[in-house]
Design a protein around this motif. Structure first.
Motif: not given
Lengths: 205, 221
Positions: A89-91, A93-94, A98, A102-103, A105-106, A146
């Motif tokens: 679950a990693l993007k 291109i980010m 970042d 993202f995590y 943050d949410i 994470r």
């Protein structure tokens, strides 16, 4: 109130592609407990974990989370479970930073907790790199970071040690032991023999 | 609301930080329209007649090209699973994804449409109805395409399947959208078309999040 089990599976059975792969499985996860789910390839370890989360419907039996029949995937509000599956679950291109932010943050996690997790798995030097530059083992380590800062008590891990080297397998063991010591609970599907005190084993065959 | 912005920001960031189809879909829109005069010849009157249809066709195909990636990348790398387990409802995630698709596809199409209209020879006085029609139509294009996009990301490579499923569903928008401009040019007034076009959006926005979330849940099974 305090003695409600975190996860309780009563006599559950599940199937894949019309073929029943496991039946009458019971599990009772309390605070501070570890379950290792073991068994040969294809015996349904991943399916079992995904059933617990609610991704896959069970064919019979009952699964209770905190004494209620609400699966985490239908739970609204704050997260209840940390899930480390086959997918990281990693993007790609980010950047590493970042992705983690993202995590953070949410999940509303404080910056210093994230920082500690990054330091523990010695990832400071990679923060600005895009994830696509990382190796499979490094991506796995990133998902472990994470996992550490996820603000939940229950961890569901599906072969967390895959792609990890000796050093990081040891770190994973420490991470799991720390989580138990701080009152967390873990269900972990694995082929390794991890020695963690008071671990129970669920054998699927 | 806060989480809504965060999800949109992440989508837009991962769309624009290289290697995505978002820019390509807009480029396709530009090129497809520029191809029309080359194909039809330089007869201005003929071009003016097909202008609205050309712009709408290009907008529809551009939207469809970029729809495939709306759910696919998050579905395939497990991000969607993580977000759902974080207590965000799948329907909500789908709405944010549709919104960011519209921001990166529908909105640029609308902004570029006056220039495109001039290139293809549509009379400047009909630009307002073209913009209105696109403004009302492109959100529905995104929504109607989103449900098949969700379905296709669960069955592997879905580019062609999306096209087959989506095209018939998008026909009403195409007919009403380009019909509005044609009717206005013929002096019949295109407002009626716009009303019907506007009515599609609320219906789609209610039904699509549930259809798409059902499709994704089926994929997880």
């Amino acid at each position: 109130m305090t003695n409600i089990p975190l996860i309780e599976a009563q006599e559950i059975s599940f199937e894949r592609g019309g073929r029943e792969i496991a039946s009458n499985i019971n599990i009772l996860l309390n605070k501070g407990e570890v379950y290792f789910v073991k068994g040969k390839n294809g015996c349904g370890k991943t399916t079992f974990l995904r059933c617990l989360l609610g991704f896959i419907p069970i064919s019979s039996g009952k699964i209770l989370w905190y004494g209620k029949e609400i699966f985490p995937i239908f739970n609204k509000g704050s997260p209840r479970v940390a899930w480390l599956g086959h997918l990281n679950a990693l993007k790609s291109i980010m950047s590493v930073k970042d992705n983690l932010n993202f995590y953070a943050d949410i999940w509303k996690v404080k910056k210093n907790i994230v920082k500690d997790a990054i330091q523990f798995l010695s990832f400071d030097d990679y923060l600005e790199f895009p994830v696509s530059w990382l190796s499979a083992g490094e991506k796995r380590r990133l998902s472990l970071i994470r996992l550490i800062f996820c603000p939940v008590k229950i961890w569901l891990l599906d072969e967390p040690s895959s792609f990890l080297d000796e050093l990081n397998r040891n770190k994973l063991k420490i991470i799991m032991q720390n989580h138990i010591n701080s009152g967390g609970s873990i269900i972990c599907a694995t082929h390794d023999s991890v020695d963690i005190s008071n671990a129970k084993t669920l054998l699927l065959d | 609301m806060n989480i809504f912005l965060k999800l949109i920001l992440k989508d837009i960031r991962s769309t624009f930080s290289g290697g995505s189809d978002a820019g390509a879909a807009i480029l396709f829109y530009l090129l497809a329209i520029i191809m029309f005069p080359l194909g039809f010849g330089s007869d201005n009157q003929l071009l003016a007649q097909v202008a609205s249809g050309a712009i709408w066709m290009a907008a529809l195909f551009s939207s469809m090209l970029s729809l495939d990636r709306v759910f696919r990348s998050d579905y395939e790398d497990g991000t969607l699973e993580q977000m759902v387990l974080s207590g965000i409802s799948l329907e909500f995630i789908i709405i944010t994804k549709c919104f960011s698709h519209w921001l990166t596809n529908g909105l640029p199409i609308i902004i570029l449409s006056p220039i495109m209209a001039i290139i293809i020879g549509l009379d400047i006085q009909y630009c307002w109805i073209l913009i209105m029609a696109l403004l009302l139509g492109t959100p529905s294009l995104t929504l109607i395409g989103a449900a098949p996009a969700a379905l296709s990301c669960t069955v592997g490579k879905g580019g062609v399947i999306i096209t087959m499923v989506v095209l018939p569903l998008m026909l009403p928008i195409l007919i009403l959208g380009s019909g509005a401009i044609t009717a206005e040019i013929k002096g019949m007034g295109g407002i009626g078309h716009l009303y019907v076009l506007a009515a599609i959006f609320p219906i789609a926005s209610v039904i699509v999040p549930f259809l798409a979330s059902k499709a994704i849940r089926l994929g997880w099974e």
